[in-house]
Structures are given as C-alpha cells and as structure tokens.
Design an enzyme around this catalytic site. Structure first.
Site, mmCIF file in Angstrom:
data_model
loop_
_atom_site.group_PDB
_atom_site.id
_atom_site.type_symbol
_atom_site.label_atom_id
_atom_site.label_comp_id
_atom_site.label_asym_id
_atom_site.label_seq_id
_atom_site.Cartn_x
_atom_site.Cartn_y
_atom_site.Cartn_z
ATOM 1 N N TYR A 197 0.840 -1.198 0.000
ATOM 2 C CA TYR A 197 0.000 0.000 0.000
ATOM 3 C C TYR A 197 0.871 1.242 0.000
ATOM 4 O O TYR A 197 1.774 1.375 0.825
ATOM 5 C CB TYR A 197 -0.895 0.002 1.245
ATOM 6 C CG TYR A 197 -1.766 1.226 1.334
ATOM 7 C CD1 TYR A 197 -3.015 1.265 0.712
ATOM 8 C CD2 TYR A 197 -1.333 2.362 2.004
ATOM 9 C CE1 TYR A 197 -3.798 2.400 0.762
ATOM 10 C CE2 TYR A 197 -2.119 3.504 2.064
ATOM 11 C CZ TYR A 197 -3.352 3.511 1.432
ATOM 12 O OH TYR A 197 -4.120 4.645 1.482
ATOM 13 N N ARG A 218 3.681 0.994 2.821
ATOM 14 C CA ARG A 218 3.456 -0.037 3.830
ATOM 15 C C ARG A 218 3.626 -1.385 3.130
ATOM 16 O O ARG A 218 3.233 -1.521 1.974
ATOM 17 C CB ARG A 218 2.026 0.038 4.391
ATOM 18 C CG ARG A 218 1.688 1.356 5.081
ATOM 19 C CD ARG A 218 0.693 1.092 6.211
ATOM 20 N NE ARG A 218 1.319 0.178 7.148
ATOM 21 C CZ ARG A 218 0.725 -0.867 7.712
ATOM 22 N NH1 ARG A 218 -0.537 -1.123 7.475
ATOM 23 N NH2 ARG A 218 1.390 -1.665 8.537
ATOM 24 N N HIS A 221 -0.445 -6.324 3.503
ATOM 25 C CA HIS A 221 -0.925 -6.806 4.804
ATOM 26 C C HIS A 221 -2.388 -7.180 4.765
ATOM 27 O O HIS A 221 -3.158 -6.648 3.976
ATOM 28 C CB HIS A 221 -0.692 -5.744 5.886
ATOM 29 C CG HIS A 221 -1.282 -4.407 5.546
ATOM 30 N ND1 HIS A 221 -0.648 -3.506 4.721
ATOM 31 C CD2 HIS A 221 -2.441 -3.814 5.921
ATOM 32 C CE1 HIS A 221 -1.388 -2.418 4.600
ATOM 33 N NE2 HIS A 221 -2.503 -2.574 5.308
#
Ligand code: MBD
Ligand code: FE
Length: 280
Positions: A197, A218, A221
């Site tokens: 992300y 990021r 996840h």
C-alpha cells in the site's frame, strides 16, 4: 493522470474522515480535564522545546502552519495519526496481554461487513485480480481452549492496493468479511493476495513524505479484528515474508510475530495463523 491521483487522495481522505466521524470513537468530551491539561501541555512543551533546540525559522514555522491547514483540507488527519502515532498508542494499551500480539487498526476499518460461517469466501469481484490466498487457522483462549463462538473480521486492500469504500469503483464490502469459527474454533477464508500500500502521494501526508525524502510504502498486509464473548478484541495485521517494506513500514506497524508462513502450490497461496485471545 494527476487528476486521477487527486481524486484518489481526496476520496480516501474524505472517506477516512467521514468513517471516523461515524465510528462512535469521537468521545473527546469524555477525557478528564486533568488529563487534557497534562497531555496538551506536554505536547505544546515538546513543540516549543523543538523550536529552541533546532532554531526553527519563520519560513519553517509558516511551512508548518500551511501544511497543518492542508492536512485537514485533504481529510488526512486519520491517515496522519494512524501512520505516525497509533503504533505507540497500540503498544501502551496492549502491553498487559498474554495472548497474540496485535498492531494498529489504521484508517480503513468499517464495522458491519457481511457475516459467513467457516469455510468462507470473502466478497470479491468475478474477475478479482491477484493470486488466490487461503487464510486459515484457529482461535483459542490463553489456556488453549478453542473458541468456537469467535469472529474473524478480515479486511484488506486489493491487488492494486485499494480498499473498498476508500477508492472509487469498488463494491461496498469488496474484500471485507466477518467469519464465524467452527466447532473447533477454526476459520478458513478464501481471498486474494493484497498488494503493498502506498500512502496517497498528492495529499498533505504524501507532500510531507516527498519533502522529507522518505518513502510512502506499507508492506502488503491483511487486517483482522478477532472477537469472542468475554475476551478482549484483538486488532492485528499480518504480513508476507520477503516484502521489501517489512523492515521499513511507514506506519511502524510490523512485528516479527505478525509475519505469515505462506506455502505456494499451483499458483495458489495458503497460510495458517492461530489467534490467542486474552480474557476480559
Ligand atoms: C493502510 O492500509 C494502513 O493499514 C494504515 C495503517 C495506514 C494507511 C493505510
Ligand atoms: Fe491497511
């Protein structure tokens, strides 16, 4: 195009701000005045100390003022706070736990996803892009008892890095589901691999990242909330081995206990992860 990027930052920022306002978490009136004085006083003192320590110029002070105004205009206070502050709040508030490690919730959780029994298939498009992923495991109490009346609430980005309800063109509950564990406390959810992300680059947070020369990523996840009667709700994220950003997550939300073990077979991935919940 830059128009599309602008639309995305505005959509996700405004969406996250509206989502927070609806969430029932906005109870600032409930904070004890003594704590307000202590915490606001400490924060203001820390900022003044920083000005003296680093000799902040008027240009820098005005850049800060201008930037803070734009954080609100872009709807990015939820993003800013969840990326750069929530990890400490999570740490302080879960340090008593004996069960599974958790991590931050982030700005994109929406309660009320459709419920399914295990084994489940998360709501997704007919042609949902991404490698199929089977995410399974067991929910237990700290004493080892399987919890058959638990719910695994799973939400994650799609293979392009977008969350439903915070990017245009996705169904409301795409890649969001609440799955009840079976009689042995087990859950199994068919979904797809999320992409890493990237924080929107054209909003205030993205501009700060660019101005400081940081990166906006990021690691990929899965977000979960695991709930069971008489147990503390566990909010966690699970990460994939080998992701380039597991070691430098912009949101500081990776912990070694949250790394999945993923097996690949014939173009499909599968992973097992057990959750241990603390009693209330
Ligand atoms: C995310 O997907 C996220 O999980 C966090 C914490 C911040 C921004 C985007
Ligand atoms: Fe996320």
């Amino acid at each position: 195009t830059s128009d599309e990027l602008a639309a995305r930052a505005a959509d996700s920022g405004a969406g996250a701000t509206a989502n927070f306002r609806q969430s029932g978490k906005t109870g600032s009136a409930q904070v004890d005045p003594e704590r307000v004085a202590l915490l606001a006083g400490s924060l203001i003192k820390a900022a003044n100390d920083l000005v003296r320590e680093h000799g902040v110029s008027y240009d820098e002070y005005n850049a800060l003022k201008s930037w803070l105004i734009s954080v609100g205009e872009d709807g990015e206070w939820p993003l800013f706070l969840d990326v750069w502050l929530e990890h400490s709040v999570e740490e302080v508030n879960t340090s008593h736990r004996k069960g599974s490690k958790g991590t931050i919730e982030g700005p994109y959780y929406v309660p009320g996803a459709p419920e399914q029994d295990s084994p489940a298939t998360i709501p997704m498009r007919e042609d949902e892009p991404g490698t199929p992923l089977v995410f399974a495991g067991q929910v237990r109490d700290v004493d080892g008892t399987p919890l058959s009346n638990a719910v695994v609430d799973l939400w994650h980005a799609d293979a392009n890095g977008f969350y439903s309800q915070f990017a245009p063109g996705l169904d409301q509950w795409n890649l969001r589901v609440r799955v009840r564990t079976d009689a042995d406390g087990r859950y199994e959810i068919n979904t797809v691999q999320p992409a890493p992300y990237q924080i929107p680059t054209d909003g205030a947070c993205g501009k700060l990242i660019a101005a400081a020369g940081w990166h906006a990523w990021r690691p990929a996840h899965l977000h979960v909330k695991v709930e069971a009667p008489d147990h503390e709700t566990l909010t966690a994220q699970l990460y994939f081995p080998g992701d380039a950003h597991n070691d430098d997550d912009i949101a500081s939300a990776v912990k070694p206990e949250l790394l999945l073990d993923v097996a690949e077979s014939e173009g499909k991935n599968s992973t097992e992860y057990d959750f241990v919940l603390d009693p209330v």
